[in-house]
Design an enzyme around this catalytic site. Structure first.
Site, PDB file in Angstrom:
ATOM      1  N   GLY A   1       0.868  -1.164   0.025  1.00 43.19           N
ATOM      2  CA  GLY A   1      -0.031  -0.052  -0.048  1.00 43.19           C
ATOM      3  C   GLY A   1       0.921   1.466   0.009  1.00 43.19           C
TER       4      GLY A   1
ATOM      5  N   ASN B   1      -6.392   3.263 -12.285  1.00 44.50           N
ATOM      6  CA  ASN B   1      -5.268   2.365 -11.752  1.00 44.50           C
ATOM      7  C   ASN B   1      -4.022   2.915 -12.047  1.00 44.50           C
ATOM      8  OD1 ASN B   1      -4.293  -0.232 -10.762  1.00 44.50           O
ATOM      9  ND2 ASN B   1      -3.874  -0.718 -13.028  1.00 44.50           N
TER      10      ASN B   1
ATOM     11  N   HIS C   1      -0.277   1.589 -13.040  1.00 42.28           N
ATOM     12  CA  HIS C   1       0.521   0.575 -13.637  1.00 42.28           C
ATOM     13  C   HIS C   1       1.773   0.694 -13.898  1.00 42.28           C
ATOM     14  CE1 HIS C   1       0.936  -3.367 -15.695  1.00 42.28           C
ATOM     15  NE2 HIS C   1       1.668  -2.649 -16.842  1.00 42.28           N
TER      16      HIS C   1
ATOM     17  N   SER D   1       2.360   4.471 -15.667  1.00 39.21           N
ATOM     18  CA  SER D   1       1.034   5.231 -16.237  1.00 39.21           C
ATOM     19  C   SER D   1      -0.116   5.064 -15.111  1.00 39.21           C
ATOM     20  CB  SER D   1       0.515   4.372 -17.325  1.00 39.21           C
ATOM     21  OG  SER D   1       1.585   4.281 -18.156  1.00 39.21           O
TER      22      SER D   1
ATOM     23  N   ASP E   1      -5.327  -3.333 -18.089  1.00 37.21           N
ATOM     24  CA  ASP E   1      -4.615  -2.159 -18.329  1.00 37.21           C
ATOM     25  C   ASP E   1      -4.624  -1.687 -19.645  1.00 37.21           C
ATOM     26  OD1 ASP E   1      -3.204  -2.951 -15.754  1.00 37.21           O
ATOM     27  OD2 ASP E   1      -2.070  -4.438 -16.683  1.00 37.21           O
TER      28      ASP E   1
HETATM   29  C1  GRF Z   1       3.119  -0.868  -7.738  1.00 38.96           C
HETATM   30  O1  GRF Z   1       4.072  -1.137  -8.542  1.00 38.96           O
HETATM   31  C2  GRF Z   1       1.703  -0.532  -8.946  1.00 38.96           C
HETATM   32  O2  GRF Z   1       2.214   0.107  -9.948  1.00 38.96           O
HETATM   33  C3  GRF Z   1       1.357  -1.979  -9.044  1.00 38.96           C
HETATM   34  O3  GRF Z   1       1.405  -2.572  -7.939  1.00 38.96           O
HETATM   35  C4  GRF Z   1       2.313  -2.179  -7.042  1.00 38.96           C
HETATM   36  C5  GRF Z   1       1.806  -1.765  -5.676  1.00 38.96           C
HETATM   37  O4  GRF Z   1       2.586  -1.126  -4.569  1.00 38.96           O
HETATM   38  N1  GRF Z   1      -0.164  -1.641  -9.668  1.00 38.96           N
HETATM   39  P1  GRF Z   1       2.023  -0.549  -3.573  1.00 38.96           P
HETATM   40  O5  GRF Z   1       1.170  -1.737  -2.767  1.00 38.96           O
HETATM   41  O6  GRF Z   1       1.344   0.569  -3.791  1.00 38.96           O
HETATM   42  O7  GRF Z   1       3.354  -0.250  -2.687  1.00 38.96           O
END
Ligand code: GRF
Length: 193
Positions: free
Chosen positions: A15, A106, A108, A135, A144
């Site tokens: 998170g 989201n 990504h 992104s 995505d």
């Molecule tokens: C991030 O790299 C995000 O881009 C991907 O999952 C990861 C989540 O990391 N979707 P966090 O839980 O926010 O630290």
């Protein structure tokens, strides 16, 4: 001035993006709920300790339709307007996406449309790319695949490893996501839909 838009953040893991979104909450948006499909997620524990409203339910045992119905009810109960996925590792059903059409975003870890799905950093390095990044996009039924709202680039350096690159991209994610989310909620494009 209008009230901050009520945002739910969905997490499955540590998170860190949720924390950066929470740190930037204020005039544009408020975190109305942190929800997780993983009751043991570290991000959820942090949210609870921070006094944020939380929802935790595993689909295991009850199945995806019942899980998503409970999630949907919690989101509506919290008067959520926009959902921000932040390391949410479960695919939302087409039905759920349709009910929240244009209101789910989201982050990504690639420069979409390149490297949808998993292992983005290893794939970018293996391809010999010299730039990677992240992104923020609208969530649609295609993984995505929705409209890109904003991107940040991160250089790939000689000898880079997926982990080292991931760490630098993550720092860029923490900058990008709150900025793009604030702009997205201010524009309120979903209200016209
Ligand atoms: C991030 O790299 C995000 O881009 C991907 O999952 C990861 C989540 O990391 N979707 P966090 O839980 O926010 O630290």
């Amino acid at each position: 001035m209008s009230a901050p838009v009520r945002v739910a953040v969905l997490v499955s893991g540590r998170g860190s993006n949720m924390r950066s979104l929470a740190a930037a909450a204020g005039e544009a948006y408020a975190i109305a709920l942190v929800a997780s499909d993983k009751p043991e997620a570290a991000g959820l524990a942090w949210a609870r300790e921070s006094g944020l409203a939380t929802f935790a339910r595993s689909p295991r045992g009850i199945g995806k339709p019942a899980y998503e119905a409970a999630l949907d009810a919690a989101l509506r109960e919290a008067s959520v307007e926009v959902i921000a996925l932040a390391g949410y590792m479960r695919l939302l059903s087409d039905d759920f996406v349709a009910r929240w059409r244009g209101r789910i975003v989201n982050i990504h870890p690639s420069l979409l449309p390149k490297y949808k799905g998993l292992d983005t950093h290893a794939r970018a390095i293996a391809a010999g790319d010299d730039v990677a990044g992240c992104s923020v996009h609208v969530v649609t039924e295609e993984l995505d695949g929705g409209a890109v709202l904003g991107q940040a680039e991160v250089s790939i350096v000689p000898g880079d490893t997926p982990d080292a690159l991931a760490e630098r991209v993550l720092a860029a994610e923490h900058q990008l996501y709150p900025e793009v989310l604030a702009r997205f909620v201010r524009e309120g494009a979903w209200r016209e839909g």
